[in-house]
Design a protein around this motif. Structure first.
Motif, PDB file in Angstrom:
ATOM      1  N   LEU B   1      33.168  49.533  11.866  1.00  0.00           N
ATOM      2  CA  LEU B   1      34.607  49.363  11.975  1.00  0.00           C
ATOM      3  C   LEU B   1      35.301  50.440  11.146  1.00  0.00           C
ATOM      4  N   ALA B   2      36.324  51.049  11.743  1.00  0.00           N
ATOM      5  CA  ALA B   2      37.044  52.107  11.042  1.00  0.00           C
ATOM      6  C   ALA B   2      37.882  51.512   9.924  1.00  0.00           C
ATOM      7  N   LYS B   3      37.800  52.163   8.743  1.00  0.00           N
ATOM      8  CA  LYS B   3      38.603  51.719   7.609  1.00  0.00           C
ATOM      9  C   LYS B   3      39.973  52.368   7.697  1.00  0.00           C
ATOM     10  N   THR B   4      40.993  51.598   7.382  1.00  0.00           N
ATOM     11  CA  THR B   4      42.353  52.141   7.419  1.00  0.00           C
ATOM     12  C   THR B   4      42.963  52.125   6.032  1.00  0.00           C
ATOM     13  N   THR B   5      43.834  53.089   5.770  1.00  0.00           N
ATOM     14  CA  THR B   5      44.551  53.189   4.504  1.00  0.00           C
ATOM     15  C   THR B   5      46.028  53.363   4.795  1.00  0.00           C
ATOM     16  N   GLN B   6      46.828  52.462   4.219  1.00  0.00           N
ATOM     17  CA  GLN B   6      48.277  52.510   4.370  1.00  0.00           C
ATOM     18  C   GLN B   6      48.914  52.415   2.991  1.00  0.00           C
ATOM     19  N   PRO B   7      50.171  52.887   2.876  1.00  0.00           N
ATOM     20  CA  PRO B   7      50.870  52.670   1.599  1.00  0.00           C
ATOM     21  C   PRO B   7      51.079  51.178   1.374  1.00  0.00           C
ATOM     22  N   ILE B   8      51.039  50.768   0.140  1.00  0.00           N
ATOM     23  CA  ILE B   8      51.194  49.350  -0.173  1.00  0.00           C
ATOM     24  C   ILE B   8      52.612  48.871   0.108  1.00  0.00           C
ATOM     25  N   SER B   9      53.580  49.712  -0.208  1.00  0.00           N
ATOM     26  CA  SER B   9      54.969  49.307  -0.001  1.00  0.00           C
ATOM     27  C   SER B   9      55.846  50.514   0.274  1.00  0.00           C
ATOM     28  N   MET B  10      56.978  50.238   0.908  1.00  0.00           N
ATOM     29  CA  MET B  10      57.994  51.263   1.178  1.00  0.00           C
ATOM     30  C   MET B  10      59.352  50.602   1.122  1.00  0.00           C
ATOM     31  N   ASP B  11      60.334  51.375   0.695  1.00  0.00           N
ATOM     32  CA  ASP B  11      61.717  50.912   0.713  1.00  0.00           C
ATOM     33  C   ASP B  11      62.534  51.807   1.635  1.00  0.00           C
ATOM     34  N   SER B  12      63.522  51.223   2.266  1.00  0.00           N
ATOM     35  CA  SER B  12      64.411  51.994   3.106  1.00  0.00           C
ATOM     36  C   SER B  12      65.788  51.345   3.080  1.00  0.00           C
ATOM     37  N   TYR B  13      66.740  51.992   3.752  1.00  0.00           N
ATOM     38  CA  TYR B  13      68.091  51.452   3.848  1.00  0.00           C
ATOM     39  C   TYR B  13      68.440  51.247   5.311  1.00  0.00           C
ATOM     40  N   GLU B  14      69.335  50.340   5.529  1.00  0.00           N
ATOM     41  CA  GLU B  14      69.763  50.045   6.894  1.00  0.00           C
ATOM     42  C   GLU B  14      70.209  51.312   7.606  1.00  0.00           C
ATOM     43  N   GLY B  15      69.838  51.429   8.868  1.00  0.00           N
ATOM     44  CA  GLY B  15      70.254  52.553   9.677  1.00  0.00           C
ATOM     45  C   GLY B  15      69.338  53.759   9.608  1.00  0.00           C
ATOM     46  N   GLN B  16      68.413  53.768   8.629  1.00  0.00           N
ATOM     47  CA  GLN B  16      67.491  54.897   8.514  1.00  0.00           C
ATOM     48  C   GLN B  16      66.299  54.737   9.448  1.00  0.00           C
ATOM     49  N   GLU B  17      65.640  55.847   9.717  1.00  0.00           N
ATOM     50  CA  GLU B  17      64.371  55.816  10.443  1.00  0.00           C
ATOM     51  C   GLU B  17      63.255  55.683   9.408  1.00  0.00           C
ATOM     52  N   VAL B  18      62.305  54.802   9.712  1.00  0.00           N
ATOM     53  CA  VAL B  18      61.190  54.587   8.792  1.00  0.00           C
ATOM     54  C   VAL B  18      59.891  55.009   9.470  1.00  0.00           C
ATOM     55  N   ASN B  19      59.110  55.779   8.754  1.00  0.00           N
ATOM     56  CA  ASN B  19      57.801  56.211   9.256  1.00  0.00           C
ATOM     57  C   ASN B  19      56.704  55.703   8.322  1.00  0.00           C
ATOM     58  N   ILE B  20      55.791  54.938   8.856  1.00  0.00           N
ATOM     59  CA  ILE B  20      54.671  54.411   8.068  1.00  0.00           C
ATOM     60  C   ILE B  20      53.396  55.056   8.599  1.00  0.00           C
ATOM     61  N   THR B  21      52.698  55.734   7.721  1.00  0.00           N
ATOM     62  CA  THR B  21      51.487  56.434   8.135  1.00  0.00           C
ATOM     63  C   THR B  21      50.237  55.657   7.763  1.00  0.00           C
ATOM     64  N   CYS B  22      49.281  55.680   8.658  1.00  0.00           N
ATOM     65  CA  CYS B  22      47.999  55.012   8.456  1.00  0.00           C
ATOM     66  C   CYS B  22      46.886  56.051   8.608  1.00  0.00           C
ATOM     67  N   SER B  23      45.999  56.091   7.649  1.00  0.00           N
ATOM     68  CA  SER B  23      44.851  57.005   7.727  1.00  0.00           C
ATOM     69  C   SER B  23      43.625  56.252   8.212  1.00  0.00           C
ATOM     70  N   HIS B  24      42.902  56.874   9.139  1.00  0.00           N
ATOM     71  CA  HIS B  24      41.671  56.258   9.686  1.00  0.00           C
ATOM     72  C   HIS B  24      40.701  57.380  10.007  1.00  0.00           C
ATOM     73  N   ASN B  25      40.113  57.939   8.963  1.00  0.00           N
ATOM     74  CA  ASN B  25      39.285  59.137   9.097  1.00  0.00           C
ATOM     75  C   ASN B  25      38.056  58.936   9.969  1.00  0.00           C
ATOM     76  N   ASN B  26      37.476  57.723   9.978  1.00  0.00           N
ATOM     77  CA  ASN B  26      36.240  57.513  10.738  1.00  0.00           C
ATOM     78  C   ASN B  26      36.486  56.771  12.045  1.00  0.00           C
ATOM     79  N   ILE B  27      37.628  57.042  12.661  1.00  0.00           N
ATOM     80  CA  ILE B  27      37.945  56.414  13.944  1.00  0.00           C
ATOM     81  C   ILE B  27      36.925  56.855  14.987  1.00  0.00           C
ATOM     82  N   ALA B  28      36.493  55.914  15.814  1.00  0.00           N
ATOM     83  CA  ALA B  28      35.496  56.208  16.842  1.00  0.00           C
ATOM     84  C   ALA B  28      36.173  56.581  18.156  1.00  0.00           C
ATOM     85  N   THR B  29      35.398  57.185  19.032  1.00  0.00           N
ATOM     86  CA  THR B  29      35.934  57.682  20.300  1.00  0.00           C
ATOM     87  C   THR B  29      36.625  56.592  21.112  1.00  0.00           C
TER      88      THR B  29
END
Lengths: 111, 110
Positions: B1-29
């Motif tokens: 199973l591929a391991k994933t890494t995400q930030p623990i927390s993020m803050d934003s304000y209303e009306g903004q665009e939010v981008n959350i990135t996830c790392s999965h280096n050993n993703i399978a085909t």
């Protein structure tokens, strides 16, 4: 459609007691799942079922048993509850193992 | 199973665009990338799923680079009601052994 429902919503048990959590879905889904979620953590899969009469172990199956006698129901049993089983339990179902639809959860406390 | 890494927390304000990135280096085909959203005292809810490039629905967009070793969930113009935990999962499309990590706790402020 009610979707996925769970009974009961809350329960308090004493160590050593037994209980059964009921999950029901009205979407005619083949697959059903039981997860537990501990504070600040993600969900961990306990057991799952890919069809009526079949069950399989997930990531953390010890201390739990399950049964899928009817397609729409998936039962999770605790034979002898332990404080380590204090958690929120979520049931989910899916049509073919893809998108999962979750129930509202059952909050269980074992004293 | 591929391991994933995400930030623990993020803050934003209303009306903004939010981008959350996830790392999965050993993703399978054969692995897909799926995102779920969870509000307090509720079960997770499916947001979006993708395999490569870009997927968009009425709720979010999912960007996956060519090497597929990471993915970014994009939430346009967030509101207070988008405050939730977001989970990135990687696995075969019909994988029954889904592994939810701790997720990213997004807090949207007024």
């Amino acid at each position: 459609n009610a979707g996925v429902t769970q009974t009961p919503k809350f329960r308090v048990l004493k160590t050593g007691q037994s209980m059964t959590l009921l999950c029901a879905q009205d979407m005619n889904h083949e697959y059903m799942y039981w997860y537990r979620q501990d504070p600040g953590m993600g969900l961990r899969l306990i057991h799952y079922s890919v069809g009526e009469g079949t069950t399989a172990k997930g990531e953390v199956p010890d201390g739990y048993n399950v049964s899928r006698l009817k397609k729409q129901n998936f039962l999770l049993g605790l034979e002898s509850a332990a404080p380590s089983q204090t958690s929120v339990y979520f049931c989910a179902s899916s049509r073919g193992g893809d998108t999962q639809y979750f129930g509202p959860g059952t909050r269980l406390t074992v004293l | 199973l591929a391991k994933t890494t995400q930030p623990i927390s993020m803050d934003s304000y209303e009306g903004q665009e939010v981008n959350i990135t996830c790392s999965h280096n050993n993703i399978a085909t054969n692995d897909y990338i799926t995102w779920y959203q969870q509000f307090p005292s509720q079960g997770p809810r499916f947001i979006i799923q993708g395999y490569k490039t870009k997927v968009t629905n009425e709720v979010a967009s999912l960007f996956i680079p060519a090497d597929r070793k990471s993915s970014t969930l994009s939430l346009p113009r967030v509101s207070l009601s988008d405050t939730a935990v977001y989970y990135c999962l990687v696995g075969r499309r019909n994988n029954n052994d889904m592994r939810f990590g701790a997720g990213t706790r997004l807090t949207v402020k007024p």
